[in-house]
Write an enzyme that holds these catalytic residues in place. Structure first.
Site, PDB file in Angstrom:
ATOM      1  N   GLU A 160       0.843  -1.187   0.000  1.00  0.00           N
ATOM      2  CA  GLU A 160       0.000   0.000   0.000  1.00  0.00           C
ATOM      3  C   GLU A 160       0.884   1.245   0.000  1.00  0.00           C
ATOM      4  O   GLU A 160       1.800   1.333   0.800  1.00  0.00           O
ATOM      5  CB  GLU A 160      -0.916   0.025   1.231  1.00  0.00           C
TER       6      GLU A 160
ATOM      7  N   GLY B  73       3.176   1.205  11.212  1.00  0.00           N
ATOM      8  CA  GLY B  73       2.886   0.398  12.391  1.00  0.00           C
ATOM      9  C   GLY B  73       2.460  -0.994  11.987  1.00  0.00           C
ATOM     10  O   GLY B  73       2.881  -1.991  12.569  1.00  0.00           O
ATOM     11  N   ALA B  74       1.618  -1.078  10.945  1.00  0.00           N
ATOM     12  CA  ALA B  74       1.092  -2.365  10.497  1.00  0.00           C
ATOM     13  C   ALA B  74       0.443  -2.203   9.135  1.00  0.00           C
ATOM     14  O   ALA B  74       0.224  -1.081   8.678  1.00  0.00           O
ATOM     15  CB  ALA B  74       0.065  -2.884  11.505  1.00  0.00           C
ATOM     16  N   MET B  75       0.128  -3.330   8.488  1.00  0.00           N
ATOM     17  CA  MET B  75      -0.510  -3.294   7.169  1.00  0.00           C
ATOM     18  C   MET B  75      -1.521  -4.426   7.061  1.00  0.00           C
ATOM     19  O   MET B  75      -1.205  -5.584   7.331  1.00  0.00           O
ATOM     20  CB  MET B  75       0.565  -3.393   6.076  1.00  0.00           C
ATOM     21  N   GLU B  76      -2.725  -4.058   6.623  1.00  0.00           N
ATOM     22  CA  GLU B  76      -3.878  -4.951   6.709  1.00  0.00           C
ATOM     23  C   GLU B  76      -4.016  -5.949   5.567  1.00  0.00           C
ATOM     24  O   GLU B  76      -5.140  -6.328   5.233  1.00  0.00           O
ATOM     25  CB  GLU B  76      -5.152  -4.101   6.775  1.00  0.00           C
ATOM     26  N   ASN B  77      -2.924  -6.410   4.953  1.00  0.00           N
ATOM     27  CA  ASN B  77      -3.041  -7.401   3.870  1.00  0.00           C
ATOM     28  C   ASN B  77      -4.081  -8.455   4.243  1.00  0.00           C
ATOM     29  O   ASN B  77      -4.068  -8.992   5.348  1.00  0.00           O
ATOM     30  CB  ASN B  77      -1.700  -8.104   3.655  1.00  0.00           C
TER      31      ASN B  77
ATOM     32  N   GLU C  42      -6.214  -3.271  12.349  1.00  0.00           N
ATOM     33  CA  GLU C  42      -5.986  -4.023  11.104  1.00  0.00           C
ATOM     34  C   GLU C  42      -7.096  -5.043  10.867  1.00  0.00           C
ATOM     35  O   GLU C  42      -7.430  -5.363   9.728  1.00  0.00           O
ATOM     36  CB  GLU C  42      -4.619  -4.706  11.130  1.00  0.00           C
TER      37      GLU C  42
ATOM     38  N   GLU D 239      -9.637   4.090   6.521  1.00  0.00           N
ATOM     39  CA  GLU D 239      -8.927   4.456   7.754  1.00  0.00           C
ATOM     40  C   GLU D 239      -9.833   5.070   8.827  1.00  0.00           C
ATOM     41  O   GLU D 239      -9.577   4.903  10.012  1.00  0.00           O
ATOM     42  CB  GLU D 239      -7.762   5.392   7.430  1.00  0.00           C
TER      43      GLU D 239
END
Ligand code: ZN
Length: 882
Positions: free
Chosen positions: A91, A231-235, A268, A290
């Protein structure tokens, strides 16, 4: 569809050879590549087959340095061996760095993925493994199941030496198979996987019941990656995290750390519905991903850890920040933008407090309004009802309908509000038009005369008030504003009033009991707007702010106090209210013995900001020293004594700072905030005890209460000279736990001695600091003092090229550099610094993806100059008189 011999695909920085289309004679050619749009044109000698053509390409690709695309992350195992992990961050536009594709969120496709890796490594992707195949080469090919239709930015591939814990979670529908939920980490993190698993398996069923749609995929993996930019990624089905955001040792973690892990897991996981199942149609509608995640992370986290009181800090930690960014001409933008989102840089700047914090706040405002209109008068019990997802929740019912109507496809703001309007039977799409498609937010002014409060609105900006104009010719059209209020005689929120005109007519007149002492609008702080009152109304509110639970009549609660403090301070920054209103309020608050969590989370930082601003007054008489003495005597010392009176004997770190197990979560959260305030304003008991504690526990720092360990570290480094600094540096270099390492590194930024500070700055480029942590260290130094900010600025400008290289030299690197510039520049207040920002931009334009970080830098310097002009003299006068 027209006949064509060409295909246009997104791609960036890869070697492509042997292009062909199944069934067509002869190879295709790369006809051209546009570096700006990151697109290539493939051309063939004949027309492509219809309606489907199968394209085949050979790519030559290595794991990238940096933190986007398909990149490498490195770690040293316990036995000292160096390991490399292959992982992805796509992303928004990273998928085209890994494979050619139609890289737009609305262009969804199913994915069949196979990965060939060295035998023995773990291979992961969005979907579960269907088969593995050992090859004669000694490698293994792992095949994954076909995905549902999904956007390219959600694809994930990971390969490496990994360990995991797993459990099965029952499907909410009878007869459907259980789902496998796993937490992955590198082998050295094996002991820190269980907390995340426990949280995840509680959040999953809570969301399934709230959203009314079972989680879509057969498995869900969450993984901590040693090198990770965000911080993180919602794959979808394979969520990636910075290690400290997921893998935690609950025995040695602080309450803020534990809360933050629950938040970010739930954030996430919200995206698995809002983002992955229903995706924003294009990046200009990013808030639909978001904003929902920012609001519902509180819900999911509460499902897993109800005792942490997540919703209680929503205003203080989320809404308040969104308002600061949305009030600035330079950074405001509509929640949803139709145009201007086609370049990579412009897309990235949408990942800001407006899409996240304002988006989440607007959803919260609407949910509170709809529920209260229907439920009637639950008053402060509303907060509890917001946790429930029963059928009475009109807002949740409309979201369920919106999700079902758009699953495996995309959503827009228009679709969302139309659905809510239809389910609620109210003209919500019209009401939300101004909130959604226009930047900024309103300031409501209230005047009490007799037993009536009249209200009006104008746009609020940090530069001063705008003009409200219903015709939209000379000003901004009015917002629709729900106006819940409370008074000293009514212990309930009254939701009957809405303001949708510039000046409230009869319908927006608030009637209160005769003799009412105070009126608080935006009660509960559910609304995304500020409120200004007449001076007598402010005075009564400041008087009411001293009254504690147990007093007669209604008491102003923590959220309402947070809102009053925030509004008063930000209005004074914008030149629309005397700063003495904020000063009177915060002094009142210091009298209260309760742990007013939200109020202090919002109210404490201006005390430090005012000190820093007064110190910025170059070459002029400043009352910064007098300010520090005033805060110490009238605010920080009394509040520490009052709030901690019941839990301790006197001010001592071992007593006051550590507290007892019986302390409430509010007090546990508040204690480090209040004590670091006290430490900042020279409460010697705090600084001396911190230095002592670090020295006494240098060989076993985990023995220090985790809730205050960060406070002890920072205060010890700030006040303990080289001895404390050296202990901290040693701890940093030897720590293996990423959370502990992060704490040690953050503390090194507190060094006051110029030589020690320089040592910290030099670590920014040292190999001992991961690229993901380099710029937060630099920004952490800048925040300490004026001298520190100048040192950090010099370091940034002198080492720009080396820093950019360390961060990977790509788009992600230039964004991180932009953010760091913005953060350091916010500590200056001189025209010469504006010139320096412009010079920096000119010198390094070729490295930058966008100008907005520099515009924001200049804006914050101008705001500081404005603050000094408007407020410095008033503060000094007020100090002299009080
Ligand atoms: Zn998110």
């Amino acid at each position: 569809m027209e006949d064509t011999p060409c295909v246009v695909l997104h791609t960036s920085r890869m070697n492509i050879s042997a292009v062909s289309v199944l069934g067509l004679p002869g190879p295709g050619q790369i006809y051209g590549h546009n570096d700006t749009s990151e697109q290539m044109v493939l051309s063939f000698d004949t027309i492509l087959p219809r309606p489907h053509a199968t394209l085949s390409m050979d790519l030559d690709y290595s794991l990238r340095p940096g933190l986007e695309g398909l990149y490498r992350s490195q770690f040293t195992a316990a036995d000292g061996t160096n390991n490399t992990l292959g992982t992805t961050q796509f992303e928004t536009s990273g998928a085209r760095l890994a494979f050619p594709c139609f890289d737009e969120p609305a262009l969804k496709a199913t994915f069949d993925i196979s990965l060939t890796t060295t035998t023995g490594l773990t291979a992961l992707s969005n979907m579960p493994v269907t088969a593995t195949q050992d090859l004669s080469s000694g490698d293994t090919t792992t095949h994954f199941a076909t995905s549902p239709p999904m956007s390219t930015y959600l694809v994930a591939l990971i390969m490496g030496n990994l360990t995991s814990v797993s459990t099965m979670v029952p499907h909410p529908e009878p007869g459907q198979p259980d789902r496998n939920v796993s937490i992955y980490g590198t082998p050295d993190r094996a002991g820190n996987l269980e907390t995340a698993l426990d949280i995840t398996v509680k959040v999953l069923p809570a969301f399934e019941s709230l959203f009314g749609i079972p989680y879509t995929l057969p498995k869900l993996d969450l993984i901590g990656i040693p090198d990770f930019a965000a911080g993180a990624m919602e794959n979808w089905g394979l969520i990636t995290y910075r290690e400290t955001a997921l893998l935690i040792d609950p025995q040695h973690a602080s309450l803020p750390d534990l809360r933050s892990v629950a938040y970010i897991i739930a954030h996430e996981m919200t995206h698995q519905w809002f983002g992955d199942l229903v995706t924003c149609d294009y990046w200009g509608e990013l808030w639909l991903n978001e904003g929902f995640a920012t609001y519902f992370e509180n819900y999911g986290a509460t499902a897993a850890r109800p005792e942490y009181r997540f919703f209680d800090t929503f205003y203080a930690t989320q809404a308040s920040l969104g308002q600061i960014v949305d009030a600035k001409n330079v950074s405001t933008h509509p929640l949803a933008t139709i145009t201007g989102v086609d370049s990579t840089g412009r897309v990235e700047s949408f990942f800001d407090s407006i899409s996240y914090n304002k988006g989440g706040s607007i959803l919260r405002m609407m949910r509170a309004f709809l529920n209260n209109r229907r439920i009637g008068d639950e008053s402060y019990g509303l907060r509890r009802s917001l946790l429930q997802s029963d059928e009475d929740d009109v807002f949740i019912r409309s979201l369920q309908q919106y999700l079902r109507a758009n699953e495996f496809s995309t959503g827009t703001s228009h679709k969302l509000w139309e659905t809510v309007a239809q389910v609620a039977g109210l003209p919500i799409a019209r009401w939300m038009d101004q909130w959604t498609y226009h930047g900024g937010f309103p300031l409501v002014s209230a005047t009490l005369q007799g037993s009536q409060v009249t209200v009006s609105q104008v746009p609020f900006t940090s530069q001063g008030p705008g003009t409200c104009d219903p015709t939209n010719t000379t000003g901004t059209p009015p917002w629709w504003i729900p106006l819940p209020f409370t008074t000293n005689s009514e212990d309930q929120l009254n939701w009957s009033i809405q303001l949708d005109t510039c000046v409230g007519g009869h319908a927006a007149l608030i009637n209160v009991d005769p003799g009412t002492q105070w009126v608080k609008l935006n009660a509960g702080q559910y609304g995304f707007y500020r409120v200004n009152y007449t001076q007598p109304m402010w005075s009564s509110l400041a008087a009411a702010a001293t009254v504690s639970d147990g007093g007669a009549g209604t008491v102003l609660g923590s959220e309402d106090l947070a809102g009053l403090l925030d509004d008063a301070y930000q209005l004074s920054r914008a030149g629309q209210l005397s700063i003495t209103v904020y000063l009177d309020l915060i002094r009142s608050l210091a009298q209260r013995p309760e742990p007013l969590m939200s109020a202090w989370l919002v109210g404490a930082s201006p005390l430090v900001q005012i000190y820093q601003s007064l110190s910025m007054a170059e070459g002029e008489a400043s009352c910064a020293a007098e300010w520090a003495t005033f805060v110490q005597q009238n605010i920080s010392n009394p509040v520490v004594a009052n709030v901690t009176a019941g839990t301790t004997k006197g001010v001592s770190i071992t007593g006051t700072i550590s507290g007892t197990d019986a302390d409430s979560e509010s007090l546990r959260l508040l204690r480090p905030t209040l004590l670091s305030l006290a430490g900042y304003f020279n409460m010697t008991a705090v600084s001396q005890e911190a230095v002592q504690l670090l020295q006494d526990n240098a060989n076993d720092v985990l023995g220090i209460d985790p809730d205050v360990r960060q406070l002890v570290y920072t205060q010890a480094v700030a006040n303990g000279g080289a001895a404390s600094y050296n202990i901290m540096q040693g701890l940093y270099l030897s720590a293996s736990d990423p959370s502990e390492k992060e704490r040690n590194l953050a503390a090194l930024a507190y060094a006051r001695d110029p030589d020690l500070r320089q040592q910290t700055l030099e670590m920014v480029l040292d190999d001992s600091v991961r690229s993901q942590d380099a710029l937060s260290l630099l920004a952490g130094v800048a925040v300490r003092s004026n001298a520190a900010a100048h040192a950090a600025w010099s370091f940034l400008t002198e080492n720009w090229a080396a820093l950019f290289q360390k961060l990977g030299g790509d788009n992600e690197a230039s964004r991180m550099m932009g953010k760091a510039t913005q953060s350091i520049a916010s500590h200056f207040a001189a025209q010469s610094q504006i010139d320096a920002v412009n010079a920096l931009y000119t010198a390094h334009e070729q490295y930058l993806s966008e100008r907005s970080y520099f515009d924001n830098s200049i804006d914050s310097i101008q705001a500081n100059i404005q603050w000094l002009q408007l407020n410095a003299e008033q503060v000094c006068l007020w100090l002299a008189e009080s």
